[in-house]
Design a protein around this motif. Structure first.
Motif, PDB file in Angstrom:
ATOM      1  N   VAL A 168      20.344 -61.319  34.984  1.00 53.76           N
ATOM      2  CA  VAL A 168      19.670 -62.513  34.461  1.00 53.76           C
ATOM      3  C   VAL A 168      20.687 -63.484  33.869  1.00 53.76           C
ATOM      4  O   VAL A 168      20.664 -64.695  34.143  1.00 53.76           O
ATOM      5  N   LEU A 169      21.621 -62.979  33.063  1.00 51.50           N
ATOM      6  CA  LEU A 169      22.595 -63.846  32.405  1.00 51.50           C
ATOM      7  C   LEU A 169      23.529 -64.503  33.414  1.00 51.50           C
ATOM      8  O   LEU A 169      23.836 -65.697  33.303  1.00 51.50           O
ATOM      9  N   VAL A 188      18.031 -64.484  27.375  1.00 50.78           N
ATOM     10  CA  VAL A 188      17.852 -63.129  26.831  1.00 50.78           C
ATOM     11  C   VAL A 188      16.463 -62.976  26.215  1.00 50.78           C
ATOM     12  O   VAL A 188      15.774 -61.962  26.436  1.00 50.78           O
ATOM     13  N   MET A 189      16.037 -63.974  25.432  1.00 54.63           N
ATOM     14  CA  MET A 189      14.716 -63.915  24.802  1.00 54.63           C
ATOM     15  C   MET A 189      13.610 -63.897  25.856  1.00 54.63           C
ATOM     16  O   MET A 189      12.620 -63.168  25.729  1.00 54.63           O
ATOM     17  N   LYS A 190      13.790 -64.710  26.888  1.00 53.67           N
ATOM     18  CA  LYS A 190      12.801 -64.753  27.977  1.00 53.67           C
ATOM     19  C   LYS A 190      12.721 -63.400  28.680  1.00 53.67           C
ATOM     20  O   LYS A 190      11.622 -62.893  28.965  1.00 53.67           O
ATOM     21  N   LEU A 229       2.360 -52.727  44.901  1.00 50.18           N
ATOM     22  CA  LEU A 229       2.604 -53.014  43.487  1.00 50.18           C
ATOM     23  C   LEU A 229       4.043 -53.478  43.276  1.00 50.18           C
ATOM     24  O   LEU A 229       4.302 -54.414  42.506  1.00 50.18           O
ATOM     25  N   CYS A 230       4.965 -52.818  43.966  1.00 45.59           N
ATOM     26  CA  CYS A 230       6.375 -53.210  43.860  1.00 45.59           C
ATOM     27  C   CYS A 230       6.572 -54.659  44.300  1.00 45.59           C
ATOM     28  O   CYS A 230       7.186 -55.461  43.582  1.00 45.59           O
ATOM     29  N   LEU A 231       6.049 -55.006  45.465  1.00 47.44           N
ATOM     30  CA  LEU A 231       6.256 -56.353  45.999  1.00 47.44           C
ATOM     31  C   LEU A 231       5.495 -57.411  45.199  1.00 47.44           C
ATOM     32  O   LEU A 231       5.955 -58.554  45.075  1.00 47.44           O
ATOM     33  N   LEU A 232       4.330 -57.043  44.637  1.00 45.78           N
ATOM     34  CA  LEU A 232       3.606 -57.983  43.769  1.00 45.78           C
ATOM     35  C   LEU A 232       4.431 -58.305  42.525  1.00 45.78           C
ATOM     36  O   LEU A 232       4.494 -59.464  42.090  1.00 45.78           O
ATOM     37  N   MET A 233       5.069 -57.293  41.959  1.00 41.03           N
ATOM     38  CA  MET A 233       5.909 -57.548  40.791  1.00 41.03           C
ATOM     39  C   MET A 233       7.152 -58.338  41.177  1.00 41.03           C
ATOM     40  O   MET A 233       7.647 -59.157  40.391  1.00 41.03           O
ATOM     41  N   GLY A 241      11.124 -67.045  37.432  1.00 38.27           N
ATOM     42  CA  GLY A 241      12.529 -67.423  37.452  1.00 38.27           C
ATOM     43  C   GLY A 241      13.521 -66.285  37.403  1.00 38.27           C
ATOM     44  O   GLY A 241      14.717 -66.520  37.190  1.00 38.27           O
ATOM     45  N   PHE A 242      13.072 -65.028  37.593  1.00 43.76           N
ATOM     46  CA  PHE A 242      13.984 -63.888  37.608  1.00 43.76           C
ATOM     47  C   PHE A 242      14.287 -63.490  39.049  1.00 43.76           C
ATOM     48  O   PHE A 242      13.608 -63.909  39.988  1.00 43.76           O
ATOM     49  N   SER A 243      15.284 -62.608  39.206  1.00 50.30           N
ATOM     50  CA  SER A 243      15.618 -62.137  40.550  1.00 50.30           C
ATOM     51  C   SER A 243      14.550 -61.171  41.043  1.00 50.30           C
ATOM     52  O   SER A 243      13.927 -60.457  40.247  1.00 50.30           O
TER      53      SER A 243
END
Length: 745
Positions: A168-169, A188-190, A229-233, A241-243
């Motif tokens: 993330v960073l 980090v907070m997000k 479930l994996c692909l939905l997450m 906005g995460f990988s």
């Protein structure tokens, strides 16, 4: 002739090459990951001897899917509960290693003349060790049961979470292209917010769903549901906005808490192996042998930095956390390699176009070299310890031993610590839930109601009312609920602390009011929000009892889901032998129980109560068919076999508390102390049995240094001589009293 799509021919080429090389590496007893990488090198565009993959873009997509399933599988093995159970020593060691390797990687990159982003990503690549390679090496060398192996497993668990944070960073840094402290803190907070929110929601919903649908699920449907479930997450993580890899890891860690975790892991393993192979082959395809030759010097330097830096940082972290010289060196020598997460971090740099082309093959080359060296590093750890111990001055060794002994002290937990920790946990958890509910209402519920049901102020009121209904139990828990009632009652009994308790309660109520204002401010003006907020507080007070019951049901479901695996494992132990009307059940041993500290032969449970102790669970350690000399410790779980009447009598017996101790006894700190036998010692020329240290000092003699020789767990007939150093585990003030009586005599 039928035309085959290039994707099919490329896959045939990739899997064929992977199959041949992995068979060869299996024969050579080397990690399969290296076989996949070499297979990719052979079918890649830089190696002309064999046919090459034609459409690398398609393979890149498959490789991204491979990363997703690789992270999903790691999440299934991870479990956030394991992270909570990781000791302070492993956490300290992991964090020191990550910080040191980030710094060393960055400085090494700058020393080689690389740009800033290459240097930063190099630090990230070097900071994470390979879980797969370490576990395989431990199994082959037969050291999984050693003390240092447990510490290393804890380090790897912490590193997995740090790796997710690094993804993330580094993504944030790559996008902003600057070291903005506020942006990094916000990232980090997000991450922390969404990690906790997803974990809480996932544990509350998913185990319940799997349990209710279990009768409809065979292996096929469970696999499909798990992957869905994996692909939905993955999609959800990408939306915020995460990988995508982060989403897969989170869903894996949520499913790891369910009773279906082992089965899902088994079903997914084939899918993970297939796509993981494609990912590692794609890693090899990106390697240009000419680049490796050109960068042979940097590869050698980075390999040296990895081996030395990781070994020293983990060893230093172990010494700081009081693990002793031998354990620290063995731990440090075990984690001196990079692996799967390093490839993913390197891939991230390429995907975002922020790192140079040479960094990826350099990272892979360093990984290959350090993978080969791992077993040898582990084997050399003990000889290295002996050499270091021989070189260090005696004063240093004595200081390290004394520090290590002092770090193992077990202290009691105060009531204030219990209460404040419970309040802090509640504040964080309910804050995340309430903010999550408000965000969902503002972003999705409010537009839906306005567009499809009611527009205007009435739509705002309906949205606010629905959101408040869902928030009510958490607002009540935040403002009113006391998770540590007994400890709070003991503090309240002391009149000096009542004013502080009142202030705490007032602060909790104010925070709840602020959250109500936060909700109302999304739809109304500040003046209206204040008036309506006060009215809502009054309504919450009136319906407090109903809200409390609703909250307790929510909490019970969450805790049952969270502990489902442990409950299921315990239930498997409860079998009944119908002809004898006897069964197996478990008992938790209270620290105040009269049985604590006594052996099974002293308790005579079979003779007095007719029951048999079949299993003792002590933390992560299980003692099957315990011997008569096995002692019972606080928080042990005893699995006992007998009839209902016998078990009830035994339960009443172990429920009996020990006689109340004095105030001084309650302040006991248990630790490892040493006692020197002098000419006027009361222990001089006595055997351990005659000395009565257990009775006089409530201590256990665990070692003696006699004439330069160290005797671990000496026999009871050992005689104390002048100059002996006796190591005792027990109450420190009682051992000091024993020393004082010696001096007076």
């Amino acid at each position: 002739m039928t035309h085959l799509p290039h994707l099919v021919t490329d896959l045939a080429l990739i899997l064929g090459a992977a199959g041949i090389t992995t068979l060869l590496f299996k024969k050579l007893k080397q990690p399969l990951v290296l076989g996949y990488i070499i297979a990719g090198l052979l079918v890649g565009p830089h190696f002309a001897l064999f046919p090459s993959v034609m459409e690398t873009e398609n393979i890149t997509i498959w490789a991204e899917i491979g990363v997703i399933f690789l992270l999903f599988s790691l999440g299934l093995e991870f479990s956030f509960k394991k992270l909570v159970k990781v000791g302070g020593a492993s956490s300290v060691m992991a964090l020191i290693e990550v910080v040191v390797m980030l710094l060393l990687g960055y400085l090494t990159g700058k020393l080689l003349g690389w740009n800033t982003m290459d240097s930063i990503f190099l630090g990230g690549i070097l900071s994470i060790s390979s879980t797969t390679i370490i576990i395989r090496a431990f199994e082959e060398l037969g050291v999984k049961s050693h003390k240092f192996a447990g510490l290393v497993f804890g380090v790897l668990i912490v590193e997995d979470l740090v790796a997710i944070l690094l993804l993330v960073l580094l993504s944030t840094l790559a996008v902003s292209q600057q070291f903005a402290g506020t942006e990094m803190l916000a990232a980090v907070m997000k991450l922390a917010f969404f990690l906790l929110l997803w974990f809480l929601a996932g544990i509350f919903l998913i185990p319940t769903f799997l349990r209710k649908a279990s009768k409809l699920m065979n292996n096929e449907t469970l696999l499909i549901v798990s992957l869905a479930l994996c692909l939905l997450m993955v999609v959800l993580a990408a939306q915020v906005g995460f990988s995508p890899a982060l989403g897969a890891f989170i869903m894996g860690s949520i499913l790891a808490e369910t009773t279906k975790a082992e089965k899902i892991e088994h079903l997914v393993s084939s899918v993970k192996d297939l796509f993981g192979a494609i990912f590692f082959v794609s890693v090899g395809m990106l390697i240009n042998p000419a680049t490796l030759v050109s960068y042979a010097g940097p590869i050698a330097l980075i390999t040296l930095v990895t081996l030395v830096g990781k070994s020293l940082s983990i060893t230093g972290g172990g010494l700081i956390s009081g693990q002793g010289l031998k354990t620290s060196i063995q731990s440090g020598m075990s984690v001196s390699q990079i692996g799967e997460f390093s490839f993913i971090i390197a891939t991230l740099g390429l995907t975002l176009n922020v790192t140079s082309d040479f960094l990826y093959p350099v990272a892979v080359a360093v990984s290959a070299v350090t993978t080969f060296t791992t077993p040898y590093m582990i084997r050399l750890s003990e000889p290295l310890y002996r050499k270091v111990e021989a070189l260090l001055p005696d004063k240093w060794i004595a200081s390290l031993n004394e520090y290590s002994s002092g770090a193992q002290t077990i202290g009691t937990t105060s009531d204030w610590k219990l209460v404040l920790r419970a309040y802090a946990v509640n504040l964080v958890v309910y804050t995340v839930i309430i903010i999550g509910l408000v965000m969902l209402a503002a972003r999705y519920l409010h537009p839906f109601i306005k567009e499809t049901l009611v527009n205007g102020n009435l739509g705002d009121v309906i949205t606010m009312s629905i959101t408040l209904i869902f928030m009510a139990p958490f607002l009540w828990a935040l403002a009113v609920y006391h998770p540590q009632k007994e400890a709070l009652g003991r503090i309240w009994a002391n009149k000096n602390y009542r004013s502080l308790i009142i202030v705490l309660e007032f602060v909790r109520i104010v925070i709840a009011i602020l959250f109500i204002g936060f909700l109302l401010n999304q739809f109304f003006s500040i003046q209206v929000a204040i008036v309506v907020g006060l009215a809502i507080i009054a309504l919450l007070t009136v319906f407090s009892h109903k809200i409390q019951n609703f909250y307790i049901r929510i909490e019970n479901r969450f805790m049952n889901n969270l502990n489902a695996r442990e409950i299921s494992d315990a239930a498997k132990m409860h079998h009944t032998l119908t002809p004898w009307n006897a069964h197996l059940t478990s008992f938790e041993i209270s620290p105040d129980s009269v049985v604590v500290g006594k052996s099974l032969v002293e308790l005579q449970v079979r003779e007095k109560y007719g029951v048999n102790v079949a299993v003792i669970e002590r933390g992560d350690h299980t003692i099957l068919a315990p011997s008569r000399g096995e002692r019972v410790f606080p928080d042990d779980k005893l699995y006992v076999f007998g009839s209902d009447e016998q078990l009830e009598t035994f339960r009443q017996f172990i429920g009996t508390e020990m006689p109340k101790t004095t105030e001084q006894d309650r302040k006991d700190d248990v630790g490892l102390q040493k006692l020197l036998i002098t000419a006027d010692s009361v222990l001089l020329h006595k055997t351990i049995r005659q000395a009565g240290v257990r009775e006089k000092a409530k201590g256990l003699i665990v070692g003696i240094e006699k004439n330069g020789e160290r005797i671990l767990n000496p026999v009871s007939e050992t005689v104390f001589e002048e100059g002996d150093i006796v190591w005792i585990v027990g109450s420190q003030w009682r051992i000091k009293q024993l020393e004082a009586s010696r001096q007076e005599a």
